[in-house]
Write a protein that holds these residues in place. Structure first.
Motif, PDB file in Angstrom:
ATOM      1  N   GLY A 254       0.802  -1.202   0.000  1.00 55.97           N
ATOM      2  CA  GLY A 254       0.000   0.000   0.000  1.00 55.97           C
ATOM      3  C   GLY A 254       0.841   1.259   0.000  1.00 55.97           C
ATOM      4  O   GLY A 254       2.071   1.228  -0.054  1.00 55.97           O
ATOM      5  N   ILE A 255       0.162   2.370   0.073  1.00 56.67           N
ATOM      6  CA  ILE A 255       0.809   3.667   0.157  1.00 56.67           C
ATOM      7  C   ILE A 255       0.493   4.259   1.521  1.00 56.67           C
ATOM      8  O   ILE A 255      -0.449   3.840   2.189  1.00 56.67           O
ATOM      9  N   PRO A 256       1.300   5.217   1.993  1.00 57.82           N
ATOM     10  CA  PRO A 256       1.033   5.799   3.314  1.00 57.82           C
ATOM     11  C   PRO A 256      -0.403   6.297   3.449  1.00 57.82           C
ATOM     12  O   PRO A 256      -0.953   6.925   2.545  1.00 57.82           O
ATOM     13  N   ALA A 257      -1.014   5.976   4.583  1.00 51.60           N
ATOM     14  CA  ALA A 257      -2.371   6.407   4.934  1.00 51.60           C
ATOM     15  C   ALA A 257      -3.451   5.797   4.042  1.00 51.60           C
ATOM     16  O   ALA A 257      -4.575   6.281   3.997  1.00 51.60           O
ATOM     17  N   GLU A 258      -3.133   4.706   3.344  1.00 56.32           N
ATOM     18  CA  GLU A 258      -4.145   4.056   2.516  1.00 56.32           C
ATOM     19  C   GLU A 258      -5.270   3.503   3.397  1.00 56.32           C
ATOM     20  O   GLU A 258      -5.030   3.006   4.492  1.00 56.32           O
ATOM     21  N   GLN A 259      -6.493   3.560   2.910  1.00 55.77           N
ATOM     22  CA  GLN A 259      -7.645   3.080   3.661  1.00 55.77           C
ATOM     23  C   GLN A 259      -7.589   1.567   3.829  1.00 55.77           C
ATOM     24  O   GLN A 259      -7.325   0.828   2.885  1.00 55.77           O
ATOM     25  N   ILE A 260      -7.815   1.116   5.036  1.00 58.03           N
ATOM     26  CA  ILE A 260      -7.909  -0.314   5.330  1.00 58.03           C
ATOM     27  C   ILE A 260      -9.281  -0.551   5.957  1.00 58.03           C
ATOM     28  O   ILE A 260      -9.639   0.095   6.944  1.00 58.03           O
ATOM     29  N   VAL A 261     -10.058  -1.461   5.385  1.00 59.83           N
ATOM     30  CA  VAL A 261     -11.400  -1.726   5.899  1.00 59.83           C
ATOM     31  C   VAL A 261     -11.370  -2.960   6.802  1.00 59.83           C
ATOM     32  O   VAL A 261     -10.443  -3.771   6.734  1.00 59.83           O
ATOM     33  N   PRO A 262     -12.378  -3.122   7.668  1.00 53.86           N
ATOM     34  CA  PRO A 262     -12.358  -4.232   8.634  1.00 53.86           C
ATOM     35  C   PRO A 262     -12.318  -5.616   8.014  1.00 53.86           C
ATOM     36  O   PRO A 262     -11.907  -6.568   8.677  1.00 53.86           O
TER      37      PRO A 262
END
Length: 327
Positions: free
Chosen positions: A95-103
């Motif tokens: 990923g890239i910094p601060a990329e969204q991660i969902v539950p």
């Protein structure tokens, strides 16, 4: 269970196809287990064991999921928050910094998940029936590199330099071209280095089952590395850097890991100590599509039961892990 697998690619793949090869193998394994599988994929896709919905690029993928589907499995795509239906997302790359991660995120190795602040992962698996049965008794000579040689972090230059320094050894580059302008006009004229471009499974078998090993000195944290398990399947040990998933996948009985080129070359000189049968059986038994499907089914069942795959808030990726040490 009615399962939809969404991937932005044409299925099935003919040559390299990392993510799409894994997704297609997963679908076939799930169908073999009796599940009702649908692919949401690129125009021109065909499949004899699952339904095909050709993805409309003008619509969101989640808006193309039939009402009958129990759970949707997206790859490298997060549906909108308001969608509200059961799903999981597998991330196949870094990923890239601060990329969204969902539950309901899933990663492809323990290290891959850890670096994204998560604990949810499933190893990739392959349908070994798609590959020729390896002849593990063939004489072996030279080495091979397998992967997208145009991508700097794959470090084909490091693989070339290592082999060039070994007397009389050759390198078969599977996945790259001799002339590469994207790499700053790379010209490689050494007669012991052979480039074959992107190859299909038949060509992979032809070269890897005669190779002393995979040379893979990547300079980033590899999320998984299909080339690793493909090489092992054909009886070739792995000589690579200790980044990302590699320490999880490559034990001392099937390869050697170091970021020091001199140490790697010394290990390559002793490639005969590795048992091709041991390498083959390890890949065949641990990284097959059925095992992958069983692990994904356990995640699907948790989500359908209302549970989250990630139980603690994920920590945003602190940095883009690239160009790690190689000396």
């Amino acid at each position: 269970m009615k399962i939809l697998l969404a991937v932005d690619a044409v299925l099935p793949v003919r040559k390299y196809g990392g993510t799409e090869r894994v997704v297609y193998s997963l679908g076939k394994a799930l169908a073999d287990m009796g599940h009702d599988v649908t692919f949401l994929c690129g125009k021109g896709s065909t499949c004899g064991f699952a339904k095909i919905i050709e993805r409309d690029p003008l619509l969101r993928p989640e808006d193309q999921v039939p009402e009958s589907i129990d759970i949707s499995h997206f790859n490298n795509y997060i549906p909108s928050e308001e969608w509200g239906r059961p799903y999981v997302v597998t991330f196949h790359g870094n990923g890239i910094p601060a990329e969204q991660i969902v539950p309901n995120s899933i990663f492809v190795s323990r290290d891959h998940a850890r670096r994204h602040g998560c604990e949810s992962w499933v190893y990739n698996g392959l349908d070994w029936d798609d590959y020729p049965t390896p002849d593990l008794n063939l004489d072996r000579a030279g080495f091979h590199f397998l992967g997208n040689a145009a991508w700097r972090v794959k470090n084909v230059r490091g693989a070339i330099d290592a082999v060039k320094s070994l007397r009389g050894e050759t390198l078969e580059v599977l996945g790259g071209k001799r002339f590469n302008f994207k790499m700053g006009v790379r010209f490689t004229f050494n007669p012991r280095i052979h480039f074959h471009g992107m190859v299909d499974n038949e060509m992979k078998a032809r070269y890897i089952e005669r190779s002393n090993g995979l040379v893979f000195p990547v300079t980033w944290h590899e999320p998984f590395g299909l080339c690793i398990v493909e090489s092992l399947y054909f009886g070739a040990p792995v000589f690579a850097t200790p980044y990302g998933s590699l320490p999880e996948l490559v034990g001392k009985d099937v390869g050697f890991l170091t970021a020091d080129s001199e140490e790697l070359k010394e290990a390559m000189n002793n490639s005969g100590q590795y048992n091709p049968l041991r390498c083959h059986e390890y890949a065949r038994d641990c990284f097959d599509s059925k095992s992958m499907a069983q692990n994904y089914l356990r995640r699907y069942e948790k989500v359908l039961a209302g549970e989250k795959l990630i139980t603690t808030p994920p920590v945003p990726l602190a940095a883009d892990y690239r160009h790690l040490p190689w000396k």
